[in-house]
Scaffold this motif. Structure first.
Motif, PDB file in Angstrom:
ATOM      1  N   ILE A 191      -2.823  -8.753 -15.591  1.00 60.57           N
ATOM      2  CA  ILE A 191      -3.312  -7.572 -15.066  1.00 60.57           C
ATOM      3  C   ILE A 191      -2.433  -7.060 -14.229  1.00 60.57           C
ATOM      4  O   ILE A 191      -1.577  -7.455 -13.426  1.00 60.57           O
ATOM      5  CB  ILE A 191      -4.791  -7.447 -14.424  1.00 60.57           C
ATOM      6  CG1 ILE A 191      -4.570  -8.527 -13.122  1.00 60.57           C
ATOM      7  CG2 ILE A 191      -5.700  -8.416 -15.264  1.00 60.57           C
ATOM      8  CD1 ILE A 191      -5.827  -8.612 -12.306  1.00 60.57           C
ATOM      9  N   GLY A 192      -2.543  -5.829 -14.075  1.00 60.16           N
ATOM     10  CA  GLY A 192      -1.572  -4.939 -13.157  1.00 60.16           C
ATOM     11  C   GLY A 192      -1.964  -4.962 -11.636  1.00 60.16           C
ATOM     12  O   GLY A 192      -2.413  -3.966 -10.998  1.00 60.16           O
ATOM     13  N   PHE A 193      -1.970  -6.363 -11.162  1.00 63.02           N
ATOM     14  CA  PHE A 193      -2.276  -6.563  -9.842  1.00 63.02           C
ATOM     15  C   PHE A 193      -3.541  -6.760  -9.440  1.00 63.02           C
ATOM     16  O   PHE A 193      -4.075  -7.782  -9.172  1.00 63.02           O
ATOM     17  CB  PHE A 193      -1.366  -5.756  -8.718  1.00 63.02           C
ATOM     18  CG  PHE A 193      -0.050  -6.100  -8.661  1.00 63.02           C
ATOM     19  CD1 PHE A 193       0.545  -6.640  -9.630  1.00 63.02           C
ATOM     20  CD2 PHE A 193       0.561  -5.611  -7.457  1.00 63.02           C
ATOM     21  CE1 PHE A 193       1.879  -7.089  -9.245  1.00 63.02           C
ATOM     22  CE2 PHE A 193       1.996  -5.644  -7.470  1.00 63.02           C
ATOM     23  CZ  PHE A 193       2.839  -6.545  -8.299  1.00 63.02           C
ATOM     24  N   GLY A 194      -4.412  -5.661  -9.675  1.00 61.22           N
ATOM     25  CA  GLY A 194      -5.720  -5.580  -9.192  1.00 61.22           C
ATOM     26  C   GLY A 194      -6.373  -4.355  -9.249  1.00 61.22           C
ATOM     27  O   GLY A 194      -5.676  -3.321  -9.280  1.00 61.22           O
ATOM     28  N   PRO A 195      -7.535  -3.996  -8.900  1.00 59.25           N
ATOM     29  CA  PRO A 195      -8.055  -2.631  -9.055  1.00 59.25           C
ATOM     30  C   PRO A 195      -7.529  -1.847  -7.721  1.00 59.25           C
ATOM     31  O   PRO A 195      -7.550  -2.420  -6.477  1.00 59.25           O
ATOM     32  CB  PRO A 195      -9.540  -2.899  -8.620  1.00 59.25           C
ATOM     33  CG  PRO A 195      -9.866  -4.305  -9.175  1.00 59.25           C
ATOM     34  CD  PRO A 195      -8.926  -5.007  -8.946  1.00 59.25           C
ATOM     35  N   ARG A 196      -7.181  -0.472  -7.866  1.00 53.42           N
ATOM     36  CA  ARG A 196      -6.623   0.284  -6.913  1.00 53.42           C
ATOM     37  C   ARG A 196      -7.682   0.481  -5.757  1.00 53.42           C
ATOM     38  O   ARG A 196      -7.353   0.482  -4.615  1.00 53.42           O
ATOM     39  CB  ARG A 196      -6.200   1.526  -7.513  1.00 53.42           C
ATOM     40  CG  ARG A 196      -5.447   2.376  -6.576  1.00 53.42           C
ATOM     41  CD  ARG A 196      -4.861   3.585  -7.077  1.00 53.42           C
ATOM     42  NE  ARG A 196      -3.487   3.062  -7.481  1.00 53.42           N
ATOM     43  CZ  ARG A 196      -2.340   2.673  -6.732  1.00 53.42           C
ATOM     44  NH1 ARG A 196      -2.322   2.934  -5.465  1.00 53.42           N
ATOM     45  NH2 ARG A 196      -1.373   2.137  -7.530  1.00 53.42           N
ATOM     46  N   SER A 197      -8.976   0.587  -6.288  1.00 55.93           N
ATOM     47  CA  SER A 197      -9.985   0.787  -5.025  1.00 55.93           C
ATOM     48  C   SER A 197      -9.992  -0.503  -4.181  1.00 55.93           C
ATOM     49  O   SER A 197     -10.302  -1.695  -4.767  1.00 55.93           O
ATOM     50  CB  SER A 197     -11.302   1.020  -5.785  1.00 55.93           C
ATOM     51  OG  SER A 197     -12.240   1.400  -4.725  1.00 55.93           O
ATOM     52  N   GLY A 198      -9.887  -0.278  -2.774  1.00 53.05           N
ATOM     53  CA  GLY A 198      -9.704  -1.020  -1.712  1.00 53.05           C
ATOM     54  C   GLY A 198      -8.535  -1.812  -1.634  1.00 53.05           C
ATOM     55  O   GLY A 198      -8.371  -2.811  -0.718  1.00 53.05           O
ATOM     56  N   TRP A 199      -7.593  -1.632  -2.486  1.00 51.54           N
ATOM     57  CA  TRP A 199      -6.269  -2.184  -2.145  1.00 51.54           C
ATOM     58  C   TRP A 199      -5.651  -1.536  -0.899  1.00 51.54           C
ATOM     59  O   TRP A 199      -5.512  -0.358  -0.702  1.00 51.54           O
ATOM     60  CB  TRP A 199      -5.283  -1.874  -3.450  1.00 51.54           C
ATOM     61  CG  TRP A 199      -4.099  -2.682  -3.490  1.00 51.54           C
ATOM     62  CD1 TRP A 199      -2.993  -2.556  -3.126  1.00 51.54           C
ATOM     63  CD2 TRP A 199      -4.052  -4.013  -4.356  1.00 51.54           C
ATOM     64  NE1 TRP A 199      -1.990  -3.400  -3.347  1.00 51.54           N
ATOM     65  CE2 TRP A 199      -2.743  -4.572  -3.868  1.00 51.54           C
ATOM     66  CE3 TRP A 199      -4.873  -4.942  -4.802  1.00 51.54           C
ATOM     67  CZ2 TRP A 199      -2.008  -5.703  -4.418  1.00 51.54           C
ATOM     68  CZ3 TRP A 199      -4.634  -5.950  -5.331  1.00 51.54           C
ATOM     69  CH2 TRP A 199      -3.115  -6.549  -5.080  1.00 51.54           C
TER      70      TRP A 199
END
Length: 295
Positions: free
Chosen positions: A123-131
């Motif tokens: 995956i592309g690191f993780g969900p942008r929300s909350g990053w």
């Protein structure tokens, strides 16, 4: 090892696809659930069995998918809500690194004897929300340990596995600019990008320029995925194809062809693969002597 028989059973489908396509050898992209991957990584006899099952059906593995994590598997999520719930843990968690390294260990035993290296997608690191900044710091430490693990495996085995991070909607890696920024501090010898050209064509304002920005930044495009879907022959899709498989030569080693059906039959998969290969050939872009796994 309760899931291994199920994986082996799925290989019959791809053996039938190989026969329908009339080819001597067919590449397949396997997804192994985390529990099975952890078991296979330490059970050499089980890996030997899986390799024998592949050989018996004239199937070749050069890539493994490490994007889904839950036992149910599935493709990359299409929405931010799904991204937040279906792809945990993110690359801030050691579990994601260990899963990926397990896949790399397995792949080294599944590769053909003449193969120099293989690839694992993620995956592309993780969900942008909350990053946040803390997430960046945690992921950088995890990625450094991933690189060290991949380097150790290469030293022990004499051939390498690289990991490609896939940009997708709702992830830290999404647009070309976000992808370049997020991967600015990675080890570019062992880590790179896995591109879904469907996402590129649909969501990047200028697919060709976006791909060029990745390579200009020194990022390797380790794997490209093509999905046979209605509208897949639109001009952005074709433009992105030309950019990846252009006159300068392929910028990627692995081309993965995905079926558009959730639970496809051998006939459907064979039709999709034939369609996509015909599209590549019509554009003069069909890669020669390159693995083309189907999933």
């Amino acid at each position: 090892m309760s899931n291994l028989p199920g994986i082996v059973g799925r290989l019959d489908t791809y053996g039938a696809v190989r026969a329908r396509l009339g080819v001597d050898l067919l590449g397949v992209n396997l997804w192994l659930p985390p529990a099975l991957a952890a078991a296979l990584a330490v059970e050499s006899r089980a890996r030997t069995r899986l390799r024998a099952e592949l050989d018996a059906r004239r199937l070749e593995v050069v890539t493994l998918s490490g994007a889904p994590f839950g036992e149910g598997g599935g493709e990359q999520p299409a929405t931010e809500t799904q991204a937040a719930t279906e792809t945990q843990p993110a690359w801030t968690e050691p579990a994601r690194r260990e899963y990926t390294l397990d896949l790399a260990r397995i792949l080294l035993d599944l590769l053909d004897a003449e193969a120099v290296r293989g690839a694992v997608s993620t995956i592309g690191f993780g969900p942008r929300s909350g990053w946040a900044e803390a997430s960046d710091k945690a992921s950088l430490g995890i990625l450094r340990r991933l690189t060290a693990g991949l380097a150790d495996l290469a030293w022990q085995n004499g051939r390498a596995v690289r990991v490609g991070f896939e940009p997708a909607p709702g992830f830290v890696l999404d647009t070309p600019e976000q992808t370049v920024a997020a991967l600015s501090r990675i080890d570019r010898e062992r880590l790179g990008v896995c591109l879904d050209l469907g996402h590129v064509a649909r969501n990047w304002a200028d697919p060709a320029a976006g791909i060029e920005s990745l390579t200009d930044a020194g990022l390797s495009i380790i794997e490209v995925r093509l999905t046979a879907v209605p509208g897949g022959t639109t001009e952005p899709w074709r433009t992105a194809l030309r950019q990846v498989f252009g006159a300068a030569g392929p910028l990627t080693e692995y081309l993965t062809l995905l079926s558009r059906y959730p639970d496809p039959t051998p006939e459907q998969i064979a039709a999709d693969v034939a369609y996509l290969l015909a599209e590549l050939a019509a554009l003069g872009l069909a890669p020669e002597n390159e693995p083309c796994p189907v999933r």
